[in-house]
Motif scaffolding. Structure first.
Motif, PDB file in Angstrom:
ATOM      1  N   GLU A   1       0.880  -1.418   0.170  1.00 18.91           N
ATOM      2  CA  GLU A   1      -0.005  -0.080   0.023  1.00 18.91           C
ATOM      3  C   GLU A   1       0.848   1.307   0.101  1.00 18.91           C
ATOM      4  OE1 GLU A   1      -3.271   0.284   2.559  1.00 18.91           O
ATOM      5  OE2 GLU A   1      -3.978  -1.751   2.500  1.00 18.91           O
ATOM      6  N   LEU A   2       1.863   1.039   0.647  1.00 23.59           N
ATOM      7  CA  LEU A   2       2.831   2.416   0.604  1.00 23.59           C
ATOM      8  C   LEU A   2       3.622   2.595  -0.755  1.00 23.59           C
ATOM      9  CD1 LEU A   2       4.685   1.978   3.925  1.00 23.59           C
ATOM     10  CD2 LEU A   2       3.226   3.980   3.545  1.00 23.59           C
ATOM     11  N   SER A   3       3.895   1.459  -1.470  1.00 23.61           N
ATOM     12  CA  SER A   3       4.687   1.595  -2.740  1.00 23.61           C
ATOM     13  C   SER A   3       3.856   1.638  -4.037  1.00 23.61           C
ATOM     14  CB  SER A   3       5.479   0.275  -2.757  1.00 23.61           C
ATOM     15  OG  SER A   3       6.221   0.113  -1.478  1.00 23.61           O
ATOM     16  N   PHE A   4       2.527   1.237  -3.913  1.00 22.84           N
ATOM     17  CA  PHE A   4       1.825   1.264  -5.313  1.00 22.84           C
ATOM     18  C   PHE A   4       0.527   2.111  -5.123  1.00 22.84           C
ATOM     19  CE2 PHE A   4       4.126  -2.591  -5.544  1.00 22.84           C
ATOM     20  CZ  PHE A   4       4.488  -2.561  -7.006  1.00 22.84           C
ATOM     21  N   ARG A   5       0.483   3.249  -4.401  1.00 24.73           N
ATOM     22  CA  ARG A   5      -0.490   4.219  -4.150  1.00 24.73           C
ATOM     23  C   ARG A   5       0.075   5.620  -3.852  1.00 24.73           C
ATOM     24  NH1 ARG A   5      -5.901   2.152  -1.509  1.00 24.73           N
ATOM     25  NH2 ARG A   5      -5.844   0.942  -3.501  1.00 24.73           N
ATOM     26  N   LEU A   6      -0.555   6.574  -4.404  1.00 25.57           N
ATOM     27  CA  LEU A   6      -0.004   7.913  -4.038  1.00 25.57           C
ATOM     28  C   LEU A   6      -1.123   8.414  -2.892  1.00 25.57           C
ATOM     29  CD1 LEU A   6       0.370   9.433  -7.565  1.00 25.57           C
ATOM     30  CD2 LEU A   6       2.165   9.009  -5.928  1.00 25.57           C
ATOM     31  N   GLU A   7      -0.803   9.371  -2.166  1.00 22.92           N
ATOM     32  CA  GLU A   7      -1.738  10.266  -1.087  1.00 22.92           C
ATOM     33  C   GLU A   7      -3.036  10.349  -1.613  1.00 22.92           C
ATOM     34  OE1 GLU A   7       0.272  12.624   2.023  1.00 22.92           O
ATOM     35  OE2 GLU A   7       2.243  12.032   0.642  1.00 22.92           O
ATOM     36  N   SER A   8      -2.945  10.769  -3.038  1.00 29.46           N
ATOM     37  CA  SER A   8      -4.300  11.141  -3.625  1.00 29.46           C
ATOM     38  C   SER A   8      -5.500  10.067  -3.619  1.00 29.46           C
ATOM     39  CB  SER A   8      -4.059  11.795  -5.073  1.00 29.46           C
ATOM     40  OG  SER A   8      -3.573  10.867  -5.709  1.00 29.46           O
ATOM     41  N   GLY A   9      -4.770   8.885  -3.406  1.00 32.98           N
ATOM     42  CA  GLY A   9      -5.528   7.602  -3.725  1.00 32.98           C
ATOM     43  C   GLY A   9      -5.356   7.006  -4.926  1.00 32.98           C
ATOM     44  N   ARG A  10      -4.588   7.659  -5.861  1.00 30.89           N
ATOM     45  CA  ARG A  10      -4.478   7.051  -7.296  1.00 30.89           C
ATOM     46  C   ARG A  10      -3.360   5.948  -7.219  1.00 30.89           C
ATOM     47  NH1 ARG A  10      -3.686  10.555 -12.907  1.00 30.89           N
ATOM     48  NH2 ARG A  10      -3.165   8.628 -14.181  1.00 30.89           N
ATOM     49  N   ASP A  11      -3.731   4.987  -7.779  1.00 28.11           N
ATOM     50  CA  ASP A  11      -2.869   3.672  -7.984  1.00 28.11           C
ATOM     51  C   ASP A  11      -1.444   3.999  -8.778  1.00 28.11           C
ATOM     52  OD1 ASP A  11      -4.086   2.371  -6.233  1.00 28.11           O
ATOM     53  OD2 ASP A  11      -5.326   1.100  -7.605  1.00 28.11           O
ATOM     54  N   LEU A  12      -0.535   3.433  -8.402  1.00 21.84           N
ATOM     55  CA  LEU A  12       0.703   3.471  -9.411  1.00 21.84           C
ATOM     56  C   LEU A  12       0.934   2.285  -9.994  1.00 21.84           C
ATOM     57  CD1 LEU A  12       3.269   5.035  -6.759  1.00 21.84           C
ATOM     58  CD2 LEU A  12       2.584   6.090  -8.750  1.00 21.84           C
ATOM     59  N   PRO A  13       1.190   2.256 -11.249  1.00 21.48           N
ATOM     60  CA  PRO A  13       1.178   1.012 -12.241  1.00 21.48           C
ATOM     61  C   PRO A  13       2.472   0.079 -11.949  1.00 21.48           C
ATOM     62  CG  PRO A  13       1.860   2.998 -13.701  1.00 21.48           C
ATOM     63  CD  PRO A  13       1.472   3.762 -12.252  1.00 21.48           C
TER      64      PRO A  13
END
Length: 463
Positions: free
Chosen positions: A69-81
């Protein structure tokens, strides 16, 4: 995003990784000792020595969930690919007009990253550095990002370069497939502690996870901002982040598949510890706390926000640091108009923290509030009992502002119990820490006056 700082004396903006202002709004958001008094009338600034870091006691099953959850999401809630990091030894340089405290604090932090997290990172003066730390004024930072005291952004090396690229995909974290070059912007006119706190959080996000999770009690990757220097938990996360089994470009599933073996290797104790499986924090709670303690809200809006936070904590059935923090925030807001209610909230917060592992530093903050109430009541003995267990905690966590506050409260409590000479010694000891924690002489003296005004003996003397 660090949107607020726990208020000990001065209201300060917090450190925040920057969000682009254009259509791609997916970026993660978030001293030196002197031999002379130099005519200030205050003792020399103090600084901390070797860190006292304790390894986290956490189940690897919990740690794996946190890591993803720390590595694949931004604080905005958007997932990182994909997973991203530096895939080569990292070099760091400092530009701009840095304050004297920045260099020793950076050297100390880099050494910790090398020894505790096993990351190949070093300082350089080369313009080809991977990470540029530019020290500028707070006004310069506010012109670039009004709500931030410091921030980190990819693919630039200066604030002027960021201004030119701020509306483009170039400074978007979600567009990265690996990390190679980025910049951290720190204030050069803030207190040494604020500069250091920004340094720890921004450098950790520059090289590691970009998200914050309210459920983490012992981490800088938490929007409550209780911890201001990297903890043992944070170093373990960063060690896993740079494990050879991982690489930039990996998907969430690929990283998740390799985590069990990584965590078993770096945290063998965690294999046998039972998981806690802490409930996720709804975005509404994070927003409520931000509205309650952040800037730009009226008093009525703050009260409504903190009531929302308390209600959400109750509805979620939380009995952890999140519920306690909501009570702490409610106590802060109630102090001026309803001190009885404020004290009740602080006591409730302390009771919950006492039952929650890893919240010793949280309790120290609450102790400052309860001790202040006791001193105002003229109850020096109670105040002494309240602050005594937490002075070492503040020192161990390298929080000079909190340490100075606890010592100043102790000095007033000692005076109330007739120990005037001892009080004078403790107060003098506090001032060196206050100079690191609060910065300029006027801020230190303001803190002195604020706590001295709590003492009813001095109030009677002034009248």
């Amino acid at each position: 995003m660090r949107k607020f700082l726990l208020p000990l004396a001065l209201v300060l903006n917090a450190c925040t990784p920057v969000t682009p202002l254009g259509p791609i709004a997916d970026t993660a958001t978030r001293g030196v000792t002197s031999a002379e008094v130099n005519g200030s009338g205050l003792p020399p600034m103090k600084s901390f020595g070797a860190p006292h870091v304790t390894a986290p006691h956490i189940s690897n099953r919990d740690l794996a969930i946190d890591f993803i959850e720390l590595s694949f999401r931004l604080e905005s809630g958007r997932d990182l690919p994909v997973f991203t990091r530096f895939e080569h030894p990292i070099t760091v340089r400092v530009t701009g007009d840095p304050p004297p405290s920045l260099s020793p604090d950076l050297t100390k932090l880099i050494y910790r990253l090398q020894t505790e997290a096993g990351i190949e990172i070093s300082r350089t003066s080369s313009s080809r550095a991977n990470i540029t730390i530019e020290a500028v004024t707070r006004a310069d930072i506010r012109r670039a990002l009004p709500q931030a005291a410091c921030f980190v952004v990819p693919n630039v090396t200066s604030l002027s370069e960021y201004r030119r690229a701020r509306r483009s995909a170039r400074v978007s974290w979600s567009g990265l497939t690996t990390r190679d070059r980025l910049a951290i912007f720190l204030p050069n006119d803030a207190s040494p502690q604020e500069v250091r706190d920004c340094l720890h959080e921004e450098l950790a996000q520059a090289i590691g996870p970009l998200n914050d999770l309210y459920r983490l009690p012992d981490s800088v990757f938490n929007d409550d901002n209780v911890h201001t220097v990297l903890t043992g938990y944070d170093m373990m996360v960063l060690r896993a982040y740079y494990d050879p089994a991982l690489a930039s470009g990996m998907t969430r599933g690929q990283v998740a598949a390799r985590l069990p073996a990584i965590l078993a290797r770096i945290n063998p104790e965690g294999e046998s510890l039972p998981p806690r499986y802490s409930a996720r924090t709804p975005p509404a709670f994070s927003q409520a706390v931000q509205d309650a303690l952040g800037q730009g809200s009226t008093t009525a809006e703050r009260r409504r926000a903190v009531n929302r936070a308390l209600r959400i904590a109750d509805e979620m059935g939380w009995e952890d640091h999140r519920s306690a923090f909501a009570h702490y925030a409610a106590g802060r807001l109630a102090q001026l108009n309803d001190p009885v209610a404020a004290r009740a909230h602080f006591r409730q917060a302390d009771a919950i923290y006492a039952r929650t592992p890893g919240t010793e530093l949280h309790r120290a903050y609450v102790a400052t509030q309860l001790a202040a109430h006791a001193i105002s009541d003229g109850d020096g003995m109670t105040a002494l009992h309240l602050v005594a267990p937490h002075i070492e905690t503040a020192a161990r966590n390298e929080n000079a502002a909190l340490l100075a506050t606890l010592l100043l409260l102790r000095a007033e409590a000692l005076e109330l119990t007739g120990q005037v000479a001892h009080a004078r010694t403790v107060r003098l000891d506090s001032l060196g820490w206050a100079r690191y924690g609060f910065g300029p002489d006027w801020a230190v003296r303001a803190k002195l006056r604020e706590i001295s005004a709590l003492n009813p003996l001095k109030a009677r003397a002034r009248s």
